[in-house]
Write an enzyme that holds these catalytic residues in place. Structure first.
Site, PDB file in Angstrom:
ATOM      1  N   ARG A  95      52.306 -50.242 -37.131  1.00  0.00           N
ATOM      2  CA  ARG A  95      53.692 -49.827 -36.860  1.00  0.00           C
ATOM      3  C   ARG A  95      53.955 -48.355 -37.183  1.00  0.00           C
ATOM      4  NH1 ARG A  95      57.600 -53.858 -35.981  1.00  0.00           N
ATOM      5  NH2 ARG A  95      56.542 -55.722 -35.248  1.00  0.00           N
TER       6      ARG A  95
ATOM      7  N   TYR B  10      56.597 -67.767 -31.119  1.00  0.00           N
ATOM      8  CA  TYR B  10      57.817 -67.223 -30.495  1.00  0.00           C
ATOM      9  C   TYR B  10      58.265 -68.100 -29.334  1.00  0.00           C
ATOM     10  CZ  TYR B  10      57.415 -63.022 -33.330  1.00  0.00           C
ATOM     11  OH  TYR B  10      57.353 -62.158 -34.394  1.00  0.00           O
TER      12      TYR B  10
ATOM     13  N   ARG C 207      60.024 -47.403 -36.445  1.00  0.00           N
ATOM     14  CA  ARG C 207      61.332 -46.923 -36.871  1.00  0.00           C
ATOM     15  C   ARG C 207      61.341 -45.976 -38.050  1.00  0.00           C
ATOM     16  NH1 ARG C 207      63.328 -52.839 -37.332  1.00  0.00           N
ATOM     17  NH2 ARG C 207      61.126 -52.958 -37.792  1.00  0.00           N
TER      18      ARG C 207
ATOM     19  N   ARG D 197      64.513 -43.888 -29.058  1.00  0.00           N
ATOM     20  CA  ARG D 197      65.084 -45.245 -29.049  1.00  0.00           C
ATOM     21  C   ARG D 197      66.612 -45.220 -28.875  1.00  0.00           C
ATOM     22  NH1 ARG D 197      66.704 -49.264 -28.669  1.00  0.00           N
ATOM     23  NH2 ARG D 197      66.372 -51.256 -29.696  1.00  0.00           N
TER      24      ARG D 197
ATOM     25  N   ASP E  18      54.610 -53.961 -27.353  1.00  0.00           N
ATOM     26  CA  ASP E  18      54.939 -55.051 -28.260  1.00  0.00           C
ATOM     27  C   ASP E  18      54.091 -56.245 -27.849  1.00  0.00           C
ATOM     28  OD1 ASP E  18      56.974 -55.971 -30.425  1.00  0.00           O
ATOM     29  OD2 ASP E  18      56.958 -57.588 -28.970  1.00  0.00           O
TER      30      ASP E  18
END
Ligand code: 1CP
Length: 370
Positions: free
Chosen positions: A43, A167, A47, A56, A92
């Site tokens: 990652r 998921y 962020r 973003r 992703d």
């Protein structure tokens, strides 16, 4: 219902840069000696970086992924900012599912949410026929752009079959994966067929990334650590073995990663990857003891440690390096970078790892008192 993995063609040449053959990341993953321990962060493009947050603020996650210029820009930012030894494709694990036609959304602050969760064998039809070049051409285009620009290896990736199944079955993120495990016990044939279908998608997706220029691959089986070892071997390992089998002819090093996998590590080693990613719960020397001799390891500083003062980050990172030993180690966190992490801490970590010398277990320039 059963799914057969297709037979794949291997083109004679694909656009990996020859200069990268000696890249520390690729050598370490193959268990070869390196001039310094290579380091990258799961990652790393996310962020914690202002470069990412700026992009973003203008585009959603899927919009970035579907715009090769933006996706490439976001992938490259941490390489320049942090000095890491590898880039990881900005995408992703759910991207191939969306491209295959599953109605899913990344909800900010939550994660992937599936409109109609999977319940039984009829749902398998919804995963049929994923073709990476036809359904997700933007991913290959991003990889091609990156392969031209980057001077470090690009890591391609896919989600592991258990994690993606979770998921699809839960309909979104879950801490306990109760529905998933329950379905695994109550409908084992469906569960196996689902994992095999997801394995086929992972292989197709990762093969396309390598053919476009990725130099290494990581399978993110993030949530498999909720399983007991016997269930893992029975229900997840066969599909996972077929993934690494389906990549072998490409001759790129592979990493198999999950969180909370201490009890599974020995079995995970049987899946056929070159390296295993280890989270922060298992000391690196114990991890090595659970794996075949010489198998490469990746990890495993606690991502939360990076939120503390530099002296404690440094001490914990040095301990990881010492326990992992000099060969066949790729330094990383035990899971993804937390959004609140100061990028300067990551930058200092890279310098620390690069400057570390195993012989004396000290940094160069440190006085060795005998
Ligand atoms: O460096 C990078 O950030 C690379 C890009 C990347 C990767 C490797 C993203 C972008 N996602 C992933 C993999 C991924 N996605 C994993 C495996 C790694 C891990 O275990 O952390 C998983 C489990 C996901 C699923 C996912 N996508 C979650 C987790 C939800 C849960 O179950 O707890 C979340 C929050 C997302 C959204 C997402 N994907 C990526 C980013 C930067 C984000 C944050 C949201 C955003 O910016 O809108």
């Amino acid at each position: 219902m059963s799914f057969q993995l297709a037979v794949y063609e291997t083109p004679a040449v694909y656009p990996r840069s020859a200069d990268l053959a000696d890249a520390p990341l690729l050598r370490a993953l193959r268990g070869l000696p390196t001039e310094h321990t290579p380091v990258w962060f799961m990652r790393q493009a996310g962020r914690s970086l202002s470069e990412y947050r700026a992009v973003r603020s203008r585009a959603s996650l899927f919009e970035i992924v579907r715009s090769p210029d933006l996706a490439a820009e976001v992938t490259i930012a941490p390489v320049h900012r942090l000095g890491v030894d590898a880039a990881i494709l900005f995408s992703d694990i759910t991207v191939p599912l969306a491209a295959a036609g599953i109605d899913l959304e990344i909800v900010p602050g939550v994660g992937p949410v599936i409109a109609q969760p999977f319940r039984g064998p009829a749902d398998l039809e919804r995963l049929r026929g994923f073709d990476a070049e036809r359904d997700a051409p933007y991913v290959s285009e991003t990889v091609r752009l990156l392969a031209r620009e980057l001077e470090v290896p690009l890591i391609g990736f896919a989600g592991g079959p258990f994690t993606l199944a979770s998921y699809l079955i839960e309909g979104g993120p879950s801490k306990t994966h109760t529905r998933t495990r329950s379905l695994m016990y109550s409908q084992p044939d469906f569960f196996r067929a689902l994992l095999q279908a997801l394995a086929g998608i992972a292989v197709a997706s990762m093969r396309a990334q390598v053919l476009a220029g990725a130099s290494a691959l990581q399978l993110f089986e993030s949530w498999v650590g909720v399983l007991d070892p016997v269930s893992f071997s029975r229900h997840v390992l066969p599909a996972t073995i077929s993934i690494f089998d389906g990549l072998r002819d490409l001759d790129v090093p592979t990493i198999y990663f999950g969180v909370g996998t201490g009890e599974l590590l020995g079995r995970m080693a049987g899946a056929g990857s070159d390296a295993l990613g280890v989270d922060w719960r298992v000391p690196m020397d114990s991890a090595r003891a659970r794996l075949p001799q010489g198998m490469a390891v990746q990890g495993n500083l606690d991502p939360v440690a990076c939120l503390g003062p530099w002296d404690t980050v440094r001490a914990q990172a040095l301990e990881v390096l010492r326990l992992a030993g000099p060969r066949g180690h790729v330094f990383n966190l035990g899971h993804g970078v937390l959004p609140e992490t100061d990028p300067d801490t990551l930058r200092r970590l890279v310098d620390l790892v690069h400057g570390y010398e195993h012989r004396n277990d000290r940094l160069p320039g440190t006085l060795v008192v005998r």
